[in-house]
Design a protein around this motif. Structure first.
Motif, PDB file in Angstrom:
ATOM      1  N   MET A 297     -31.155   7.179  31.736  1.00  0.00           N
ATOM      2  CA  MET A 297     -30.026   6.712  30.987  1.00  0.00           C
ATOM      3  C   MET A 297     -29.860   5.283  31.557  1.00  0.00           C
ATOM      4  O   MET A 297     -29.289   4.501  30.648  1.00  0.00           O
ATOM      5  CB  MET A 297     -28.941   7.701  31.161  1.00  0.00           C
ATOM      6  CG  MET A 297     -27.770   7.100  30.618  1.00  0.00           C
ATOM      7  SD  MET A 297     -26.487   8.331  30.575  1.00  0.00           S
ATOM      8  CE  MET A 297     -24.923   7.341  30.316  1.00  0.00           C
ATOM      9  N   ILE A 298     -30.099   4.938  32.704  1.00  0.00           N
ATOM     10  CA  ILE A 298     -29.838   3.571  33.319  1.00  0.00           C
ATOM     11  C   ILE A 298     -30.291   2.453  32.768  1.00  0.00           C
ATOM     12  O   ILE A 298     -29.869   1.430  32.276  1.00  0.00           O
ATOM     13  CB  ILE A 298     -29.785   3.500  34.964  1.00  0.00           C
ATOM     14  CG1 ILE A 298     -29.357   4.586  35.625  1.00  0.00           C
ATOM     15  CG2 ILE A 298     -29.568   2.171  35.465  1.00  0.00           C
ATOM     16  CD1 ILE A 298     -27.871   4.599  35.405  1.00  0.00           C
ATOM     17  N   ALA A 299     -31.664   2.761  32.325  1.00  0.00           N
ATOM     18  CA  ALA A 299     -32.425   1.624  31.617  1.00  0.00           C
ATOM     19  C   ALA A 299     -31.922   1.590  30.139  1.00  0.00           C
ATOM     20  O   ALA A 299     -31.754   0.385  29.764  1.00  0.00           O
ATOM     21  CB  ALA A 299     -33.935   2.032  31.487  1.00  0.00           C
ATOM     22  N   ALA A 300     -31.487   2.772  29.617  1.00  0.00           N
ATOM     23  CA  ALA A 300     -31.078   2.598  28.065  1.00  0.00           C
ATOM     24  C   ALA A 300     -29.816   1.911  28.215  1.00  0.00           C
ATOM     25  O   ALA A 300     -29.408   1.356  27.141  1.00  0.00           O
ATOM     26  CB  ALA A 300     -30.997   4.058  27.787  1.00  0.00           C
ATOM     27  N   LEU A 301     -28.964   2.120  29.126  1.00  0.00           N
ATOM     28  CA  LEU A 301     -27.502   1.298  29.281  1.00  0.00           C
ATOM     29  C   LEU A 301     -27.686  -0.060  28.892  1.00  0.00           C
ATOM     30  O   LEU A 301     -26.786  -0.636  28.353  1.00  0.00           O
ATOM     31  CB  LEU A 301     -26.878   1.701  30.372  1.00  0.00           C
ATOM     32  CG  LEU A 301     -25.554   1.154  30.745  1.00  0.00           C
ATOM     33  CD1 LEU A 301     -24.721   1.688  29.769  1.00  0.00           C
ATOM     34  CD2 LEU A 301     -25.134   1.444  32.123  1.00  0.00           C
ATOM     35  N   PHE A 302     -28.892  -0.750  29.361  1.00  0.00           N
ATOM     36  CA  PHE A 302     -28.865  -2.194  29.242  1.00  0.00           C
ATOM     37  C   PHE A 302     -29.542  -2.634  27.879  1.00  0.00           C
ATOM     38  O   PHE A 302     -29.383  -3.473  27.537  1.00  0.00           O
ATOM     39  CB  PHE A 302     -29.882  -2.725  30.207  1.00  0.00           C
ATOM     40  CG  PHE A 302     -29.235  -2.831  31.838  1.00  0.00           C
ATOM     41  CD1 PHE A 302     -28.195  -3.539  32.182  1.00  0.00           C
ATOM     42  CD2 PHE A 302     -29.386  -1.697  32.380  1.00  0.00           C
ATOM     43  CE1 PHE A 302     -27.568  -3.406  33.341  1.00  0.00           C
ATOM     44  CE2 PHE A 302     -28.884  -1.789  33.789  1.00  0.00           C
ATOM     45  CZ  PHE A 302     -27.935  -2.595  34.243  1.00  0.00           C
ATOM     46  N   GLN A 303     -29.972  -1.583  27.323  1.00  0.00           N
ATOM     47  CA  GLN A 303     -30.679  -1.734  25.858  1.00  0.00           C
ATOM     48  C   GLN A 303     -29.642  -1.348  24.506  1.00  0.00           C
ATOM     49  O   GLN A 303     -29.709  -2.086  23.708  1.00  0.00           O
ATOM     50  CB  GLN A 303     -32.198  -0.972  25.831  1.00  0.00           C
ATOM     51  CG  GLN A 303     -32.865  -1.311  26.825  1.00  0.00           C
ATOM     52  CD  GLN A 303     -34.424  -0.314  26.893  1.00  0.00           C
ATOM     53  OE1 GLN A 303     -34.308   0.469  25.637  1.00  0.00           O
ATOM     54  NE2 GLN A 303     -35.048  -0.390  27.630  1.00  0.00           N
TER      55      GLN A 303
ATOM     56  N   ILE B 190     -25.044  13.931  30.527  1.00  0.00           N
ATOM     57  CA  ILE B 190     -25.512  15.181  29.907  1.00  0.00           C
ATOM     58  C   ILE B 190     -25.703  15.155  28.495  1.00  0.00           C
ATOM     59  O   ILE B 190     -26.623  15.391  27.838  1.00  0.00           O
ATOM     60  CB  ILE B 190     -24.549  16.332  30.342  1.00  0.00           C
ATOM     61  CG1 ILE B 190     -24.702  16.474  31.806  1.00  0.00           C
ATOM     62  CG2 ILE B 190     -25.104  17.672  29.747  1.00  0.00           C
ATOM     63  CD1 ILE B 190     -23.776  17.607  32.445  1.00  0.00           C
ATOM     64  N   SER B 191     -24.724  14.561  28.062  1.00  0.00           N
ATOM     65  CA  SER B 191     -24.680  14.544  26.376  1.00  0.00           C
ATOM     66  C   SER B 191     -25.908  13.402  25.824  1.00  0.00           C
ATOM     67  O   SER B 191     -26.515  14.016  24.739  1.00  0.00           O
ATOM     68  CB  SER B 191     -23.220  13.787  25.887  1.00  0.00           C
ATOM     69  OG  SER B 191     -23.442  13.529  24.504  1.00  0.00           O
ATOM     70  N   TYR B 192     -26.095  12.391  26.399  1.00  0.00           N
ATOM     71  CA  TYR B 192     -27.157  11.754  26.089  1.00  0.00           C
ATOM     72  C   TYR B 192     -28.441  12.304  26.347  1.00  0.00           C
ATOM     73  O   TYR B 192     -29.534  12.346  25.316  1.00  0.00           O
ATOM     74  CB  TYR B 192     -27.066  10.265  26.610  1.00  0.00           C
ATOM     75  CG  TYR B 192     -28.401   9.424  26.498  1.00  0.00           C
ATOM     76  CD1 TYR B 192     -28.326   8.753  25.201  1.00  0.00           C
ATOM     77  CD2 TYR B 192     -29.356   9.146  27.281  1.00  0.00           C
ATOM     78  CE1 TYR B 192     -29.483   7.682  24.868  1.00  0.00           C
ATOM     79  CE2 TYR B 192     -30.270   8.328  27.087  1.00  0.00           C
ATOM     80  CZ  TYR B 192     -30.396   7.508  25.821  1.00  0.00           C
ATOM     81  OH  TYR B 192     -31.548   6.897  25.710  1.00  0.00           O
ATOM     82  N   ALA B 193     -28.770  13.003  27.310  1.00  0.00           N
ATOM     83  CA  ALA B 193     -29.940  13.563  27.726  1.00  0.00           C
ATOM     84  C   ALA B 193     -30.220  14.632  27.000  1.00  0.00           C
ATOM     85  O   ALA B 193     -31.515  14.881  26.615  1.00  0.00           O
ATOM     86  CB  ALA B 193     -29.809  13.889  29.350  1.00  0.00           C
ATOM     87  N   LEU B 194     -29.228  15.739  26.699  1.00  0.00           N
ATOM     88  CA  LEU B 194     -29.743  16.862  26.150  1.00  0.00           C
ATOM     89  C   LEU B 194     -29.250  16.975  24.761  1.00  0.00           C
ATOM     90  O   LEU B 194     -29.328  17.877  23.930  1.00  0.00           O
ATOM     91  CB  LEU B 194     -28.808  17.897  26.793  1.00  0.00           C
ATOM     92  CG  LEU B 194     -29.129  18.142  28.496  1.00  0.00           C
ATOM     93  CD1 LEU B 194     -28.331  19.335  29.102  1.00  0.00           C
ATOM     94  CD2 LEU B 194     -30.642  18.369  28.399  1.00  0.00           C
ATOM     95  N   ASN B 195     -28.796  15.641  24.287  1.00  0.00           N
ATOM     96  CA  ASN B 195     -28.104  15.653  22.781  1.00  0.00           C
ATOM     97  C   ASN B 195     -27.061  16.901  22.504  1.00  0.00           C
ATOM     98  O   ASN B 195     -27.408  17.464  21.311  1.00  0.00           O
ATOM     99  CB  ASN B 195     -29.351  15.681  21.915  1.00  0.00           C
ATOM    100  CG  ASN B 195     -28.965  15.188  20.497  1.00  0.00           C
ATOM    101  OD1 ASN B 195     -28.200  14.509  20.261  1.00  0.00           O
ATOM    102  ND2 ASN B 195     -29.744  15.687  19.375  1.00  0.00           N
ATOM    103  N   VAL B 196     -26.248  16.760  23.316  1.00  0.00           N
ATOM    104  CA  VAL B 196     -25.166  17.915  22.992  1.00  0.00           C
ATOM    105  C   VAL B 196     -23.792  17.190  23.116  1.00  0.00           C
ATOM    106  O   VAL B 196     -23.600  15.860  23.226  1.00  0.00           O
ATOM    107  CB  VAL B 196     -25.217  19.066  24.238  1.00  0.00           C
ATOM    108  CG1 VAL B 196     -26.227  19.875  24.191  1.00  0.00           C
ATOM    109  CG2 VAL B 196     -24.839  18.118  25.636  1.00  0.00           C
ATOM    110  N   ALA B 197     -22.662  17.595  22.461  1.00  0.00           N
ATOM    111  CA  ALA B 197     -21.511  17.267  22.227  1.00  0.00           C
ATOM    112  C   ALA B 197     -20.967  16.526  23.589  1.00  0.00           C
ATOM    113  O   ALA B 197     -20.918  17.265  24.501  1.00  0.00           O
ATOM    114  CB  ALA B 197     -20.476  18.243  21.790  1.00  0.00           C
ATOM    115  N   SER B 198     -20.522  15.274  23.569  1.00  0.00           N
ATOM    116  CA  SER B 198     -20.117  14.742  24.795  1.00  0.00           C
ATOM    117  C   SER B 198     -18.746  15.200  25.386  1.00  0.00           C
ATOM    118  O   SER B 198     -18.454  15.424  26.423  1.00  0.00           O
ATOM    119  CB  SER B 198     -19.872  13.186  24.504  1.00  0.00           C
ATOM    120  OG  SER B 198     -19.154  12.861  23.349  1.00  0.00           O
TER     121      SER B 198
END
Length: 274
Positions: A1-7, A237-245
Motif C-alpha cells: 500500500m505504501i508504494a500505491a500511496l505515491f501512485q 485493511i480496506s484496500y488490501a482485502l477490498n472490504v468496507a473501510s
C-alpha cells in the motif's frame, strides 16, 4: 500500500481524510465522553440522514443538507434538554427516528432510480474527493480553533458546570456551542465511517486515551494519535482485502478498546494484589 500511496490520488485523499477525522474525534470525542453525550451524538448523526435525503431530492450537495439538518437537530435537542420539559433520551430517540424516516421519505420521493447511499450510511474513505477534503479541513479547523480558544472554559464546564456558572461562565452558550460542534463533527466523519458507525470512532479512541491519562489536553492528544492509527490500519485493511473501510475502522477501534480495557483491568488487579 505504501508504494500505491505515491501512485493513486484516491489513497492520498483517504490518508488526509484519516488525519482530519482523527483530529476531530480526538478533540470532540473527549468532551462527548466526559459529558456523557454519546447517545445524543448518535441521535444527531442519525438525524443527518434526513439532510442527505433532502439534498438528493432538491438537487444540492447532500453533505450540506446533512450539516443543516444536524445543526437544527442539535439546537432542538439542546433546547428541549435545557428546558427539561421531557426526558432527554425520549427526545434523542424521537429525533433519531425522525431523521432516518425523513431521509427514507425524501429518497422515495425522487423521480427515477434512487441513489446509492451506502457511503453515507457506512462510510467509504476510499471514495473521498478533493472537494470533500476541503470541506473536512475547513470544519476541522473551526472545531480545533473553537476548542483551543475556549479551552479553559471547556475545562471548567466539564469539571462542574454549576460551579462554572457561579464563577460567571456562560454555560448555556457553551452547551449550545458544544452541540453545534458535535453536529459539525458528525458531518466531517460521515465520509469516513458513515452515519451508522460514527459513534464508535467518537468513543473508542477517547475511551482508550482515558485509560492512559487523566489530563484533558493529554487525552485529546492521545485520542488523536490512537484514532489516526485505527483509521490508517482500517484503510490498509480496506484496500488490501477490498472490504468496507468504515466497518474495518470501527471493528479495529472496538477490538482495540476491549484489549486496552482488559490490559488495564489486569494491571489494576496486580496492583491491588501487590
Amino acid at each position: 500500500m505504501i508504494a500505491a500511496l505515491f501512485q493513486y490520488q484516491f489513497l492520498q485523499n483517504a490518508v488526509i481524510a484519516s488525519i482530519l477525522a482523527s483530529i476531530v474525534c480526538g478533540v470532540i470525542g473527549v468532551i462527548i465522553v466526559e459529558k456523557k453525550l454519546i447517545m445524543m451524538s448518535g441521535g444527531i448523526a442519525h438525524t443527518s440522514y434526513g439532510g442527505v435525503g433532502l439534498g438528493y431530492l432538491l438537487g444540492f450537495e447532500p453533505i450540506f443538507g446533512a450539516l443543516f439538518i444536524s445543526i437544527l437537530a442539535a439546537l432542538g435537542i439542546g433546547y428541549i434538554k435545557r428546558k427539561g420539559g421531557t426526558r432527554s433520551d425520549v427526545v434523542i430517540g424521537l429525533f433519531w427516528s425522525l431523521g432516518m424516516a425523513l431521509g427514507i421519505m425524501f429518497i422515495a420521493m425522487m423521480p427515477g432510480y434512487p441513489p446509492d447511499l451506502t457511503s453515507y450510511l457506512f462510510g467509504n474513505i476510499l471514495s473521498v474527493t478533493r472537494s470533500d477534503l476541503y470541506f473536512m479541513a475547513c470544519f476541522t479547523l473551526i472545531i480545533v480553533l473553537v476548542v483551543a480558544v475556549l479551552f479553559n472554559y471547556w475545562k471548567a464546564y466539564l469539571f462542574d458546570d454549576e460551579f462554572a456558572s457561579i464563577i460567571g461562565i456562560k454555560t448555556g452558550f457553551l452547551e449550545y456551542l458544544l452541540f453545534v460542534l458535535i453536529a459539525i463533527s458528525v458531518v466531517v466523519l460521515i465520509r469516513v465511517v458513515g452515519i451508522i458507525l460514527v459513534l464508535a470512532l467518537f468513543t473508542a479512541p477517547t475511551a482508550i486515551a482515558g485509560l492512559m491519562a487523566k489530563s484533558l489536553k493529554l487525552r485529546m492528544v492521545l485520542s488523536i494519535i490512537i484514532g489516526g492509527l485505527f483509521c490508517f490500519l482500517g484503510l490498509w485493511i480496506s484496500y488490501a482485502l477490498n472490504v468496507a473501510s468504515g466497518a474495518s475502522i470501527v471493528i479495529l477501534s472496538s477490538v482495540g478498546y476491549l484489549l486496552a480495557y482488559c490490559a488495564s483491568s489486569i494491571r489494576i488487579g496486580k496492583k491491588i494484589k501487590g
